[in-house]
Design an enzyme around this catalytic site. Sequence first.
Site, PDB file in Angstrom:
ATOM      1  CD1 TRP A  11     -38.956  20.311 -17.116  1.00  0.00           C
ATOM      2  CD2 TRP A  11     -40.739  21.599 -16.754  1.00  0.00           C
ATOM      3  NE1 TRP A  11     -38.736  21.030 -15.967  1.00  0.00           N
ATOM      4  CE2 TRP A  11     -39.813  21.820 -15.720  1.00  0.00           C
ATOM      5  CE3 TRP A  11     -41.955  22.300 -16.726  1.00  0.00           C
ATOM      6  CZ2 TRP A  11     -40.042  22.717 -14.667  1.00  0.00           C
ATOM      7  CZ3 TRP A  11     -42.185  23.193 -15.688  1.00  0.00           C
ATOM      8  CH2 TRP A  11     -41.249  23.397 -14.671  1.00  0.00           C
TER       9      TRP A  11
ATOM     10  CE  LYS B 228     -35.365  25.777 -15.142  1.00  0.00           C
ATOM     11  NZ  LYS B 228     -36.344  25.289 -16.091  1.00  0.00           N
TER      12      LYS B 228
ATOM     13  CG  ASP C   4     -39.002  22.943 -23.098  1.00  0.00           C
ATOM     14  OD1 ASP C   4     -38.128  23.822 -22.951  1.00  0.00           O
ATOM     15  OD2 ASP C   4     -39.743  22.547 -22.169  1.00  0.00           O
TER      16      ASP C   4
END
Length: 354
Positions: free
Chosen positions: A99, A190, A166
């Site tokens: 990511w 998530k 993030d």
Amino acid sequence: MKKHNFGAGPGILPESALEKSAAAVLDFNGIGMSLLEISHRSKDFDAVMVKAKSLVKELLGVPDNYSILFLQGGASTQFAMVPMNLMKSKAAYVESGVWANKAIKEANLFGEAKVIATSKDKNFNYVPKGYTIPNDCDYLHVTSNNTIYGTQMKSFPESPIPMICDMSSDIFSRPIDVSKFDLIYAGAQKNMGPAGVTLVIIKNDILGKTGRPMPTMLKYETHIEGDSLYNTPPVFPIYVCMETLVWLKSIGGVAAIEKTNQAKADMFYAEVDSNPLFVGTCEKEDRSNMNACFLLKNPEMEEEFLKMAKDAGIIGLKGHRSVGGFRASMYNALPIESVKVLTQMMNDFALKKA
Ligand SMILES: *Cc1c(COP(=O)(O)O)cnc(C)c1O
């Protein structure tokens, strides 16, 4: 029967949030219409937005000089919006996984993304530490939890430049000091709701410094001024997030869930470390409480193990293709009982193979 859902995302949600959301789809607040059929500018939806924001503010302790936004496009759009809105010429990035890597790729479209630390040398099985943060960069970008590799930042650096994080896969899993960050973003799917909405928490005074022309929808100011209602927001995902946060508050908030998450992770890793058949993939000190990656020492047993898991009502264990093996995601809504079922099954599997 409800499955033991160890999926990495979209992840498990609290039962109460699912029930209330299902009811709101059929008849919202007894108004004779679905939540999906009313104006996003109606008084009934306005109350949802206000409550969702105030729960974020309360649960995370967001200071008054920050804005709380519900945006679309997923965390992946934030990979580009962050540099577009904040990068004058260069920014520092910690490369701790796939990511982070994608965020770096987008940042390079707007200037220079300087990778100041990486854990690529060991397939991202640890969190880079002890790096120097350059003063001449516009911001530092870090990823709090590496969903794919199963590592998590247990502490955050003291950054002399604005810090962007993030937090897609561990937001609301533990208390954080929001004032240390200038911008936090998280795709909801998530740990805080369904896919379709992204939470952004942004310190107001970091904006407006690049002079770069930007599309209206990709400018944070647009959404701050419009109070996340510049255009039609994703009303249903926002509603489910709101109910998920109501649940989180009812069980004691982030301090309480952190204890439960720690207990779940401790139970799980204790099994991995004591079971002769399995091995964890990450440095112990960096192991994530959200996503635990592990392997069978003998990969030939994988299919049989997954079959046994399936029979026990356990799903979502298959590891990401870039690590292989298994990943047990233990998000907030996963009950500790599910972790007990999994560890018991791993234990049974070892007995069977002995
Ligand atoms: C899942 C994930 C993303 C991507 O989120 P999307 O909402 O699918 O764009 C980004 N960062 C992290 C840490 C993630 O876990």
